[in-house]
Motif scaffolding. Structure first.
Motif: not given
Length: 372
Positions: A120-146
């Protein structure tokens, strides 16, 4: 998921202009960028700057950087500005390890970050409680730094929060089935002090969890006193209680489009008196109890002119309740009936609603049975 929780005594809003702060997601993103940069370059900067979704570019000093073997780890101390956020001052850390090309980003929950256990939450069971927007922000900075280092962004990102498990006890996470710590939240990266939107979003996530669990009866309460009273009345699981606070409209309008079978709507006399007059935001700063209307109700129920005069001359709704109780006037039941009518209208009669009204000690002073 949220960092706020209903209590009987809400924090008082400071006077004057309020200072904005940064979300846990913003801080986790900054820590990720700093750690990944250090892992690729072999050096730590004094601070890190990130770009938020709306273009803001906050800079953060680094806390306790560590570059060792195949990982880099660093922390950011969260500043929530003037918001009464329980995560203000939290030490949010990111540990980054490189993965083979094509692995993508793998998120891990470190110490103090919760894990989702219920649907029922934006993240499925078993996953860390890191919401979709922060995940997207983190992936974006990984791409920029890489890209800046001419390499691939694939990495394992472990987010931790020192003392996060203790902090989580003051949030709604345990009720939502998020165990072990807090959530990493935020859509814009910015904490707006005393934000109504954050609270209402958490109400919606609570309803999502209730629906996903197949729970057919929920309770929305204005505070801990009424919640305890309802818990003694109905045998409901903990996650079936919605921390409504002042946001009756946030509950009812969401249920209009995401219905359940039955809702117990419970609150103190003053807040339910506001709802009875059509107010959907029950906060004292945004709606007021109409003592004149309470006096009119008392007269309609058989009260005399002296009672009406005393109610109008009073200071609070609770004083009006006490006067009516002493005179034998069942004003609590009248408020319950009118509040139920408002709630049914706002929910478009999609659900059966029970309305319960309590005094400050948790004694029932008015009720209306389930009605659709």
């Amino acid at each position: 998921m949220t960092d706020k929780k209903t209590t009987d005594a809400a924090p008082r809003r400071p006077e004057g202009a309020l200072r904005r702060g940064w979300t846990t997601g913003c801080c986790a993103t900054a820590a990720t960028k700093a750690a990944f940069s250090a892992l690729l370059s072999g050096n730590w900067a004094d601070s890190v700057t990130i770009t938020l979704p709306k273009g803001e570019k906050p800079a953060f000093p680094l806390a306790e950087p560590c570059l060792e073997g195949d990982f880099a780890e660093v922390g950011i101390i969260k500043d929530a500005g003037d918001d009464p956020d329980v995560t203000h001052g939290a030490h949010i850390r990111a540990r980054i390890r490189r993965l083979p090309p094509g692995s993508g980003t793998v998120f891990k929950a470190g110490e103090g970050v919760g894990v989702v256990t219920k649907p029922g939450l934006p993240i499925p069971p078993g996953e860390p409680a890191i919401n979709p927007a922060p995940r997207a922000m983190i992936e974006a900075v990984l791409q920029d730094v890489a890209a800046a280092h001419g390499t691939h962004p694939d990495a394992e990102v472990t987010i931790s929060v020192i003392g996060g498990a203790e902090i989580a006890r003051a949030t709604w996470n345990p009720r939502l089935g998020i165990v072990g710590g807090i959530s990493i939240l935020g859509t814009t990266g910015i904490v707006h002090p005393f934000s109504c939107a954050a609270w209402i979003a958490s109400i919606h996530r609570g309803i999502d969890v209730i629906r996903a669990a197949g729970q057919t009866h929920a309770a929305a309460c204005t505070g801990s006193t009424t919640e305890s009273a309802v818990a003694a009345r109905h045998d409901l699981p903990d996650f079936a209680f919605i921390d409504m606070g002042d946001f009756a409209g946030g509950v009812l309008k969401y249920l209009r489009h995401h219905p359940i079978e039955r809702l117990t709507l419970a609150g103190g006399f003053a807040k339910m008196a506001k709802l009875a007059e059509g107010h959907l935001d029950l906060h004292s700063g945004r709606s007021q109890v109409d003592l004149g209307r309470l006096a009119e109700r008392a007269v309609a129920l058989g009260g005399d002119a002296a009672l009406a005069t005393a109610i109008r001359a009073g200071n609070t709704a609770m004083e009006a309740l006490a006067l009516c109780t002493e005179a034998g006037i069942p004003i609590g039941h009248d408020i319950a009936a009118s509040a139920q009518d408002v709630a049914l209208t706002e929910s478009d009669h999609r659900i059966a609603i029970e309305l319960l009204v309590y005094d400050r000690k948790g004694h029932l002073v008015g009720e209306r049975p389930f009605k659709k």
